[in-house]
Write an enzyme that holds these catalytic residues in place. Structure first.
Site, PDB file in Angstrom:
ATOM      1  N   SER A 123       0.807  -1.219   0.000  1.00  0.00           N
ATOM      2  CA  SER A 123       0.000   0.000   0.000  1.00  0.00           C
ATOM      3  C   SER A 123       0.836   1.264   0.000  1.00  0.00           C
ATOM      4  O   SER A 123       0.347   2.333  -0.324  1.00  0.00           O
ATOM      5  CB  SER A 123      -0.924   0.025   1.232  1.00  0.00           C
ATOM      6  OG  SER A 123      -0.154   0.003   2.419  1.00  0.00           O
ATOM      7  N   CYS A 124       2.105   1.165   0.353  1.00  0.00           N
ATOM      8  CA  CYS A 124       2.920   2.376   0.483  1.00  0.00           C
ATOM      9  C   CYS A 124       4.338   2.097   0.072  1.00  0.00           C
ATOM     10  O   CYS A 124       5.072   1.421   0.776  1.00  0.00           O
ATOM     11  CB  CYS A 124       2.895   2.888   1.919  1.00  0.00           C
ATOM     12  SG  CYS A 124       3.996   4.288   2.191  1.00  0.00           S
ATOM     13  N   GLY A 125       4.744   2.648  -1.057  1.00  0.00           N
ATOM     14  CA  GLY A 125       6.092   2.410  -1.552  1.00  0.00           C
ATOM     15  C   GLY A 125       7.159   3.158  -0.799  1.00  0.00           C
ATOM     16  O   GLY A 125       8.347   2.921  -1.002  1.00  0.00           O
ATOM     17  N   CYS A 158       7.392   3.346   2.635  1.00  0.00           N
ATOM     18  CA  CYS A 158       7.638   2.829   3.972  1.00  0.00           C
ATOM     19  C   CYS A 158       9.061   2.292   4.091  1.00  0.00           C
ATOM     20  O   CYS A 158       9.512   1.505   3.277  1.00  0.00           O
ATOM     21  CB  CYS A 158       6.643   1.723   4.301  1.00  0.00           C
ATOM     22  SG  CYS A 158       4.928   2.282   4.276  1.00  0.00           S
TER      23      CYS A 158
END
Length: 278
Positions: free
Chosen positions: A114-116, A118
């Protein structure tokens, strides 16, 4: 190779009537990217187009810029303790003279689907230097072309039809022709797969093209578009404030809430053909 979809038994309730059935889910598995045998990052992705994913990631990070920068990509044998191959570890061999990734790019933690961003060692590592200027791209697109892209993107999504759980990224020409589409549980992975395909096909920089994504437009997606030389990014949902700031500073046209004939152009509206804005 890992499977793109998996089947799981679920309890389905419809109008109060329960029943058990098999459901198709989008597969999500970790993939470790190595460069020259050295671990760089781990991302959660949908198996498939893994070499494109690894190549596109390195384009986004400013490590490679053309197909000649990559000497080879392979799955790592012996990835398990018994010497087996999980097909979840990919090693990229850079061509002679191509500098290895800076240590500051290494992720402290795995990258979630969901989050590149992180686990980035620092925000400074995100602000990489683009090899091409999208501000100089003469692309012009008619609003009717942009309005047709969401439906064309959706129509080309094969795995979404059976799972409903994948993001998509599509590369289009100025005339609205679909050049490449990739699906993944992570929107940033889908974009990396498109960019990686372009790199391996000798298409970079992607001048005169439009990148359409099925979700929101985050800072990282704008960065990936800029790094690949894509002058226009369109999304069906909202951009973040940092995404708009980066797009404006880079000369990229950013379109959000592209639904039907409606859209918000957050910056770069000069690329809409004459007569589109009154």
């Amino acid at each position: 190779m890992g499977r793109v979809t998996v089947r799981r038994r679920v309890l389905r309730v419809r109008e109060g009537d329960p029943s058990y059935r098999a459901d198709t889910l989008a597969a999500e598995e970790p993939m470790e990217i190595r460069v020259g045998g050295r671990p760089l990052t781990v991302t959660m992705r949908t198996p498939g187009d893994d070499f494109d994913l690894a190549a596109g990631f390195l384009v986004s990070e400013g490590v490679v810029h053309c197909a000649q920068d990559v000497a080879g990509i392979r799955y790592c044998a012996g990835a398990t303790s018994d010497g087996g191959n999980t097909y979840n570890v990919v090693d990229v061999v850079l061509a002679p003279g191509v500098a290895a990734p800076d240590a500051s790019l290494e992720r402290n933690f795995y990258t979630t689907s969901s989050c590149g961003l992180c686990g980035k060692a620092s925000l400074d590592a995100v602000r990489t230097t683009a090899a091409w200027s999208v501000a100089e791209d003469p692309l012009r697109v008619g609003p009717e072309v942009l309005s047709a892209l969401p439906d064309r993107l959706r129509a080309a999504q094969k795995v979404f039809d059976s799972t409903g759980g994948l993001h998509a990224a599509g590369l289009f020409s100025a005339e609205g022709e679909l050049l490449c589409l990739r699906e993944d549980v992570g929107r940033h992975n889908a974009v990396d797969k498109v960019v990686g395909h372009a790199l391996r096909s000798g298409m970079l920089p992607l001048r005169g093209t439009v990148l359409m994504v099925s979700g929101r437009a985050s800072f990282e997606l704008v960065q990936k578009a800029v790094m690949a030389g894509i002058p226009l990014l369109a999304a069906v949902s909202a951009p973040s404030s940092l995404a708009v700031d980066l797009a404006a500073g880079s000369g990229l046209t950013l379109v959000g809430f592209l639904r039907g004939t409606s859209m918000n152009v957050y910056c770069g509206d000069d690329r809409l053909e004459a007569g589109a804005v009154v």
